[in-house]
Design a protein around this motif. Sequence first.
Motif, short mmCIF file in Angstrom:
data_model
loop_
_atom_site.label_atom_id
_atom_site.label_comp_id
_atom_site.label_asym_id
_atom_site.label_seq_id
_atom_site.Cartn_x
_atom_site.Cartn_y
_atom_site.Cartn_z
N VAL A 28 0.90 -1.15 0.00
CA VAL A 28 0.00 0.00 0.00
C VAL A 28 0.94 1.21 0.00
CG1 VAL A 28 -1.98 -1.04 1.15
CG2 VAL A 28 -0.08 -0.16 2.52
N ALA A 29 0.38 2.37 -0.28
CA ALA A 29 1.24 3.56 -0.41
C ALA A 29 2.11 3.76 0.83
CB ALA A 29 0.39 4.79 -0.68
N GLN A 30 1.54 3.48 1.98
CA GLN A 30 2.30 3.66 3.22
C GLN A 30 3.53 2.74 3.27
OE1 GLN A 30 0.13 2.89 6.84
NE2 GLN A 30 1.82 3.61 8.15
N MET A 31 3.36 1.53 2.74
CA MET A 31 4.50 0.61 2.75
C MET A 31 5.57 1.07 1.77
SD MET A 31 4.51 -3.53 2.97
CE MET A 31 4.79 -4.17 1.34
N ASN A 32 5.16 1.59 0.61
CA ASN A 32 6.15 2.16 -0.31
C ASN A 32 6.99 3.21 0.43
OD1 ASN A 32 3.67 2.22 -2.90
ND2 ASN A 32 5.45 0.89 -2.85
N ARG A 33 6.27 4.05 1.15
CA ARG A 33 6.92 5.17 1.83
C ARG A 33 7.84 4.67 2.95
NH1 ARG A 33 2.42 7.90 2.29
NH2 ARG A 33 2.05 7.16 4.41
N GLY A 84 8.18 4.59 -7.77
CA GLY A 84 9.41 5.18 -8.34
C GLY A 84 10.36 5.68 -7.26
N PRO A 85 9.87 6.55 -6.36
CA PRO A 85 10.75 7.06 -5.31
C PRO A 85 11.34 5.94 -4.44
CG PRO A 85 8.76 8.39 -5.44
CD PRO A 85 8.56 7.22 -6.36
N MET A 86 10.55 4.90 -4.18
CA MET A 86 11.05 3.79 -3.36
C MET A 86 12.18 3.06 -4.10
SD MET A 86 9.01 0.34 -2.14
CE MET A 86 8.99 -0.41 -3.78
N PHE A 110 8.06 -8.92 -6.92
CA PHE A 110 9.12 -9.44 -7.77
C PHE A 110 10.09 -8.30 -8.11
CE2 PHE A 110 9.83 -11.73 -12.16
CZ PHE A 110 11.10 -12.13 -11.75
N SER A 111 9.51 -7.16 -8.49
CA SER A 111 10.36 -6.00 -8.84
C SER A 111 11.25 -5.61 -7.67
CB SER A 111 9.49 -4.80 -9.22
OG SER A 111 8.50 -5.18 -10.14
N LEU A 112 10.68 -5.63 -6.49
CA LEU A 112 11.44 -5.26 -5.29
C LEU A 112 12.64 -6.19 -5.11
CD1 LEU A 112 11.67 -3.60 -2.64
CD2 LEU A 112 10.19 -5.30 -1.56
N ALA A 113 12.40 -7.48 -5.30
CA ALA A 113 13.50 -8.45 -5.17
C ALA A 113 14.56 -8.20 -6.25
CB ALA A 113 12.96 -9.87 -5.27
N LEU A 114 14.11 -7.81 -7.44
CA LEU A 114 15.04 -7.58 -8.55
C LEU A 114 15.94 -6.37 -8.28
CD1 LEU A 114 12.70 -8.16 -11.65
CD2 LEU A 114 14.56 -9.65 -10.87
N ALA A 115 15.40 -5.41 -7.53
CA ALA A 115 16.16 -4.19 -7.27
C ALA A 115 17.27 -4.40 -6.24
CB ALA A 115 15.22 -3.08 -6.82
N PRO A 138 4.92 -4.99 -16.42
CA PRO A 138 5.79 -5.02 -15.24
C PRO A 138 6.29 -3.61 -14.93
CG PRO A 138 6.35 -6.78 -16.76
CD PRO A 138 5.38 -5.90 -17.48
N ASP A 139 6.25 -3.23 -13.65
CA ASP A 139 6.68 -1.87 -13.30
C ASP A 139 7.68 -1.87 -12.15
OD1 ASP A 139 5.18 -2.09 -10.89
OD2 ASP A 139 3.40 -1.20 -11.82
N SER A 140 7.93 -0.70 -11.64
CA SER A 140 8.91 -0.50 -10.55
C SER A 140 10.30 -1.00 -10.96
CB SER A 140 8.46 -1.23 -9.28
OG SER A 140 7.14 -0.89 -8.96
N GLY A 141 10.66 -0.69 -12.17
CA GLY A 141 12.00 -1.04 -12.65
C GLY A 141 12.15 -2.49 -13.09
N ASN A 142 11.05 -3.23 -13.02
CA ASN A 142 11.09 -4.68 -13.28
C ASN A 142 11.82 -5.05 -14.57
OD1 ASN A 142 9.95 -7.28 -14.36
ND2 ASN A 142 9.03 -7.34 -12.32
N LEU A 143 11.37 -4.50 -15.70
CA LEU A 143 11.97 -4.92 -16.98
C LEU A 143 13.42 -4.47 -17.09
CD1 LEU A 143 9.00 -4.24 -19.45
CD2 LEU A 143 9.77 -6.43 -18.54
#
Lengths: 257, 258
Positions: A28-33, A84-86, A110-115, A138-143
């Motif tokens: 959720v947005a709070q967790m991103n933050r 994005g900011p996260m 998945f994206s988080l793990a990739l980062a 796929p988002d958050s830098g995934n690709l």
Amino acid sequence: MFETIRYDVKDGIAWLYLNRPDSLNAFVAQMNREVKEAFKAASNDEQVRCIVITGEGRAFCSGQDLSEVDEKMDHGQVLRDHYGPMIKQIRQCEKPIIAAVNGVAAGAGFSLALACDFRLVSERASFINAFIHVGLIPDSGNLYYLTRLVGEAKALELSILGEKVKAEDALNMGLATQLISAESWEEDVSAFAKRIASLPTKAIGLIKRYLKAVSENSFEDYLEHEAQGQRIAGLTNDHREGVKSFMEKRKPVFSGQ
Amino acid sequence: MNAYELIETSLEGSVALIELNRPRQLNSLNRKMVRELVEAMEGFDRDDQVRVIVLTGKGRAFSAGADIDEMTNDDSISLELLNQFADWDRLALIKKPIIGAVKGFVFGGGFELALCCDILITASGTEFSFPEVGLGVMPGAGGTQRLTKLAGRTKALEWLWTGERISAEAALKYGVINKIVAPELLMEECMKFANRLAKQPPLSLRLIKDSVNKAVDTSLLEGMQYERKNFYLLFSTQDQKEGMNAFIEKRKPDYKGK
């Protein structure tokens, strides 16, 4: 101070637990933050020499919490404002980052793990680029990360077919650093984190920095970056300790400085 | 040797260093600081020992902008009568090379100050911006003019209208800065560059700066006439003889700045 995550620093290791087990640690947005803030805190904390991110409960992270999605949502803006900011904060972090993937890592999970820099996967873990199942990309830098890890053909396959990748396949594909059995999971993750935390931290940061410079520069420019990186590393106490311990035929004790 | 309150100055060999010294306020510029800065610059400009001037800020930012508190209650007439930007005009008249070593935030007046430098060396991760628009004003110390001359009208308008942050990479791409270096090495790289310039014949550097500045707002033909005079002028220097003799004698020249 955090509600959706847990954050502890112990023996030079920052442990970041995604802590919404009832929703499989969905974002959720709070967790991103909060993830962003935790990474910022860990980056600025001189005590921290390694960061481990893992999930509370049986999942690593199931991606965006769909209960936050409605008809009016501007998906692009959500990425610009939250994911994005996260992800940028994680990318800026020069400390070594381990994703301890304890269970399913789906979508943005998945994206988080990739980062992260290392992915330790439990035999119970799996990856799934689930975006396609809800008609998204796929988002958050995934690709960006995925193509670098497994190549374009495989990245395309994972993204379009959206099939679950089991832990063992992830290892064979180059997605994972190490496959760990469920019985020794916590122990092995801890041991790996300890090992990383005892290495020359500044040099690790510089390796991360100049690895990024590889794809952003011509060869000639890269060599100049590399020279600057080595100059910085050459000024560290850990470099001195490394050379000294070699001469004295003993094991080096790195301070991270 | 430090007679200043808000800046610090030092001299190493023939390179003079000026550091903005309000790190807790991220080196926000107030009128006194600008006055001290101009005086220090002019002092070094006349000091025979100094060949290059390096400008930087203490702490994590070069300068986060002008001191807003100082101008909240100003009105048009008080500003006209105060004529504070006359100090900034004097910066443009410094003849020796000014190298800016910038890092962290380079905002507003801090950005305008950076644009007064001849060479800008930037720590990676540095952000530039003109946030004045967000306060209902605009840059007043040369920002709109200098940025436009460097980056062109297209980007200048976008950046000035939105007030958005400009990455070091973008600043490099649009010709606003000279190079990006690792933050840890900002001063080392900057001093290396400064020392390299300090070995060049000072009068050549001086008249090159004079001629290049002329090119910024003169017609080509007029500028070339101007350049020619400066070129001829250098043939009255000892350094021209030294440079050419050294070349013929296949040795390294030793320039005196005369």
